[in-house]
Design a protein around this motif. Sequence first.
Motif, PDB file in Angstrom:
ATOM      1  N   THR A 220       0.820  -1.226   0.000  1.00  0.00           N
ATOM      2  CA  THR A 220       0.000   0.000   0.000  1.00  0.00           C
ATOM      3  C   THR A 220       0.851   1.272   0.000  1.00  0.00           C
ATOM      4  OG1 THR A 220      -0.256  -0.046   2.431  1.00  0.00           O
ATOM      5  CG2 THR A 220      -1.963  -1.143   1.116  1.00  0.00           C
TER       6      THR A 220
ATOM      7  N   ARG B 129       7.026   4.881   0.645  1.00  0.00           N
ATOM      8  CA  ARG B 129       6.386   5.383   1.858  1.00  0.00           C
ATOM      9  C   ARG B 129       4.992   4.774   1.957  1.00  0.00           C
ATOM     10  NH1 ARG B 129       9.309   9.361   4.299  1.00  0.00           N
ATOM     11  NH2 ARG B 129      10.974  10.288   3.046  1.00  0.00           N
ATOM     12  N   THR B 130       4.711   4.179   3.102  1.00  0.00           N
ATOM     13  CA  THR B 130       3.460   3.476   3.317  1.00  0.00           C
ATOM     14  C   THR B 130       2.725   4.105   4.503  1.00  0.00           C
ATOM     15  OG1 THR B 130       4.140   1.841   4.971  1.00  0.00           O
ATOM     16  CG2 THR B 130       4.779   1.412   2.676  1.00  0.00           C
ATOM     17  N   PRO B 131       1.474   3.728   4.740  1.00  0.00           N
ATOM     18  CA  PRO B 131       0.758   4.280   5.905  1.00  0.00           C
ATOM     19  C   PRO B 131       1.423   3.954   7.235  1.00  0.00           C
ATOM     20  CG  PRO B 131      -0.785   3.307   4.351  1.00  0.00           C
ATOM     21  CD  PRO B 131       0.576   2.935   3.869  1.00  0.00           C
ATOM     22  N   THR B 132       2.253   2.929   7.273  1.00  0.00           N
ATOM     23  CA  THR B 132       2.884   2.539   8.536  1.00  0.00           C
ATOM     24  C   THR B 132       4.372   2.870   8.600  1.00  0.00           C
ATOM     25  OG1 THR B 132       3.276   0.310   7.655  1.00  0.00           O
ATOM     26  CG2 THR B 132       1.240   0.668   8.905  1.00  0.00           C
ATOM     27  N   GLY B 133       4.913   3.490   7.570  1.00  0.00           N
ATOM     28  CA  GLY B 133       6.335   3.825   7.595  1.00  0.00           C
ATOM     29  C   GLY B 133       6.970   3.734   6.224  1.00  0.00           C
ATOM     30  N   ARG B 134       8.260   3.638   6.235  1.00  0.00           N
ATOM     31  CA  ARG B 134       9.051   3.646   5.006  1.00  0.00           C
ATOM     32  C   ARG B 134       9.638   2.262   4.791  1.00  0.00           C
ATOM     33  NH1 ARG B 134      13.923   8.045   4.327  1.00  0.00           N
ATOM     34  NH2 ARG B 134      14.370   7.772   2.092  1.00  0.00           N
TER      35      ARG B 134
ATOM     36  N   GLU C 140       6.807  -9.756  11.237  1.00  0.00           N
ATOM     37  CA  GLU C 140       5.704  -9.004  10.659  1.00  0.00           C
ATOM     38  C   GLU C 140       6.172  -7.766   9.911  1.00  0.00           C
ATOM     39  OE1 GLU C 140       2.759  -8.201  13.595  1.00  0.00           O
ATOM     40  OE2 GLU C 140       2.281 -10.328  13.936  1.00  0.00           O
ATOM     41  N   GLU C 141       7.434  -7.375  10.105  1.00  0.00           N
ATOM     42  CA  GLU C 141       7.972  -6.204   9.402  1.00  0.00           C
ATOM     43  C   GLU C 141       8.508  -6.554   8.024  1.00  0.00           C
ATOM     44  OE1 GLU C 141      10.924  -4.591  12.027  1.00  0.00           O
ATOM     45  OE2 GLU C 141       9.444  -3.340  13.047  1.00  0.00           O
TER      46      GLU C 141
END
Length: 278
Positions: free
Chosen positions: A18, A37-42, A75-76
């Motif tokens: 995403t 760049r994503t909604p949860t970070g880079r 999960e990362e």
Amino acid sequence: MTGNGPFEIPDHVQGAVTPLSQTLVTNRRGSTVWDVRTPTGRAAVKLGYPSQTHSWTALAPAREATILRQLIDPEEVLFGEWEKGTWSAQPWQEGQSLYALWEPHRQANGPAAPSIGEALSCAAALANLHERGWVHGDVQPNHLVIGPARTALIDLGLAQGGEIPEIYDFEYRGCLVHYEAPEISQSVLASGTAVPTKEADVYALGASLFISATGRRHVPYPDDADRKDQRQAIVDKPHRLINLPGTLGTVVKEMMRRYPADRPTIQEVCENLDLAAA
């Protein structure tokens, strides 16, 4: 199926990651890398594909992802397959590569003495990997990212030390030759493959520190020499004179001894650099 890239992030990978924005970082040797760049970070999103000379590069992102899942929060790290190979997404590492950071030292009027603290941070990153039972197998200046909070050792696609799913595994055929230890080059010349070791990682880090500070490869050979000739030069020739000043020069010289058993461990490297930095 080969191709030159760069390749766009496939739709199904975009659905998993995403992205809000994406910037092409690099495309070479069978790998397209995007800064996303994503909604949860880079994240660093890697697309592996067969290069003109190697097919294993298509498997490298997934192989690296399975290793990272053993080293950081699973999960990362995301990975999967796409039409030309495998892909992965992993946390972005903020900072500059060792080679970029030490560019002023390669200038005619630049500072002569590189930072002992920065060298120590690179050694500490490798020591952490070794202490966790892994060998990197591809230590080079661009894989050492020195950030504001920590130094990261990235690109673990060739690492060995834990379980790798057979479908993503491949034989180790050496690394970027500019940083290969003599025994690795000799083995690749003799059999086409080699076994990465902690001792070879130490040599590669020494060669990385040397080239980053001076701009010179550890062994001289023509710029247009093919890989076989490069490796033969590493086997046949002594490395260049290590002329780095102070303790750093002494430590790098020890790291680049020809015979693996004569080299210090990476923990010993850290201890010597730590004493000099104190």
